[in-house]
Write a protein that holds these residues in place. Structure first.
Motif, PDB file in Angstrom:
ATOM      1  N   MET A   1     -13.375 -29.165  27.572  1.00  0.00           N
ATOM      2  CA  MET A   1     -13.493 -29.971  28.787  1.00  0.00           C
ATOM      3  C   MET A   1     -14.031 -29.081  29.893  1.00  0.00           C
ATOM      4  O   MET A   1     -13.438 -28.037  30.191  1.00  0.00           O
ATOM      5  CB  MET A   1     -12.140 -30.545  29.191  1.00  0.00           C
ATOM      6  N   MET A   2     -15.159 -29.463  30.467  1.00  0.00           N
ATOM      7  CA  MET A   2     -15.737 -28.714  31.583  1.00  0.00           C
ATOM      8  C   MET A   2     -15.202 -29.338  32.862  1.00  0.00           C
ATOM      9  O   MET A   2     -15.673 -30.391  33.294  1.00  0.00           O
ATOM     10  CB  MET A   2     -17.254 -28.770  31.502  1.00  0.00           C
ATOM     11  N   SER A   3     -14.198 -28.707  33.435  1.00  0.00           N
ATOM     12  CA  SER A   3     -13.445 -29.314  34.534  1.00  0.00           C
ATOM     13  C   SER A   3     -14.287 -29.561  35.780  1.00  0.00           C
ATOM     14  O   SER A   3     -14.019 -30.494  36.524  1.00  0.00           O
ATOM     15  CB  SER A   3     -12.235 -28.456  34.880  1.00  0.00           C
ATOM     16  N   THR A   4     -15.311 -28.767  36.006  1.00  0.00           N
ATOM     17  CA  THR A   4     -16.111 -28.947  37.218  1.00  0.00           C
ATOM     18  C   THR A   4     -17.026 -30.163  37.139  1.00  0.00           C
ATOM     19  O   THR A   4     -17.389 -30.737  38.154  1.00  0.00           O
ATOM     20  CB  THR A   4     -16.967 -27.695  37.503  1.00  0.00           C
ATOM     21  N   THR A   5     -17.388 -30.586  35.916  1.00  0.00           N
ATOM     22  CA  THR A   5     -18.322 -31.706  35.775  1.00  0.00           C
ATOM     23  C   THR A   5     -17.687 -32.942  35.154  1.00  0.00           C
ATOM     24  O   THR A   5     -18.267 -34.018  35.204  1.00  0.00           O
ATOM     25  CB  THR A   5     -19.512 -31.298  34.889  1.00  0.00           C
TER      26      THR A   5
END
Length: 105
Positions: free
Chosen positions: A86-90
């Motif tokens: 999971m790419m938390s910023t996007t």
């Protein structure tokens, strides 16, 4: 096509190692896709929808993996592993499936 997480297949002999292959899928908003605004606040529906979306994306990654194996004329994939990031910023979730394409007898 045989897929396994192990490095061998019982009763089969690996005759050719054809290389490492990867199937990757990126997903977004699977928790809210196709949901009404009201349903977004129902955690049971939200997580069920999210799980369904992740399963769909995972199957897509496996299909890409199998397609690469077929391009290499493999009839099996060994050492399969799956990674979900999971790419938390996007808010994007990346699912990648990796394995070794082989020919077995």
């Amino acid at each position: 096509m045989i897929l396994t997480t192990t490095n061998s297949i019982d009763g089969k002999q690996v005759t050719n190692y054809l290389g490492i292959i990867v199937g990757t899928t990126y997903t977004t908003n699977y928790g809210t896709k196709g949901m009404s605004f009201k349903d977004m606040f129902n955690s049971q529906k939200y997580y069920k929808n999210y799980e369904s979306g992740l399963n769909e994306a995972k199957e897509n990654a496996f299909e890409k993996l199998k397609a690469q194996a077929l391009e290499k004329q493999a009839n099996a994939i060994i050492g399969v592993s799956i990674d979900i990031e999971m790419m938390s910023t996007t808010g994007v979730t990346m699912i990648s499936v990796v394995g070794t394409a082989v020919r077995v007898q």
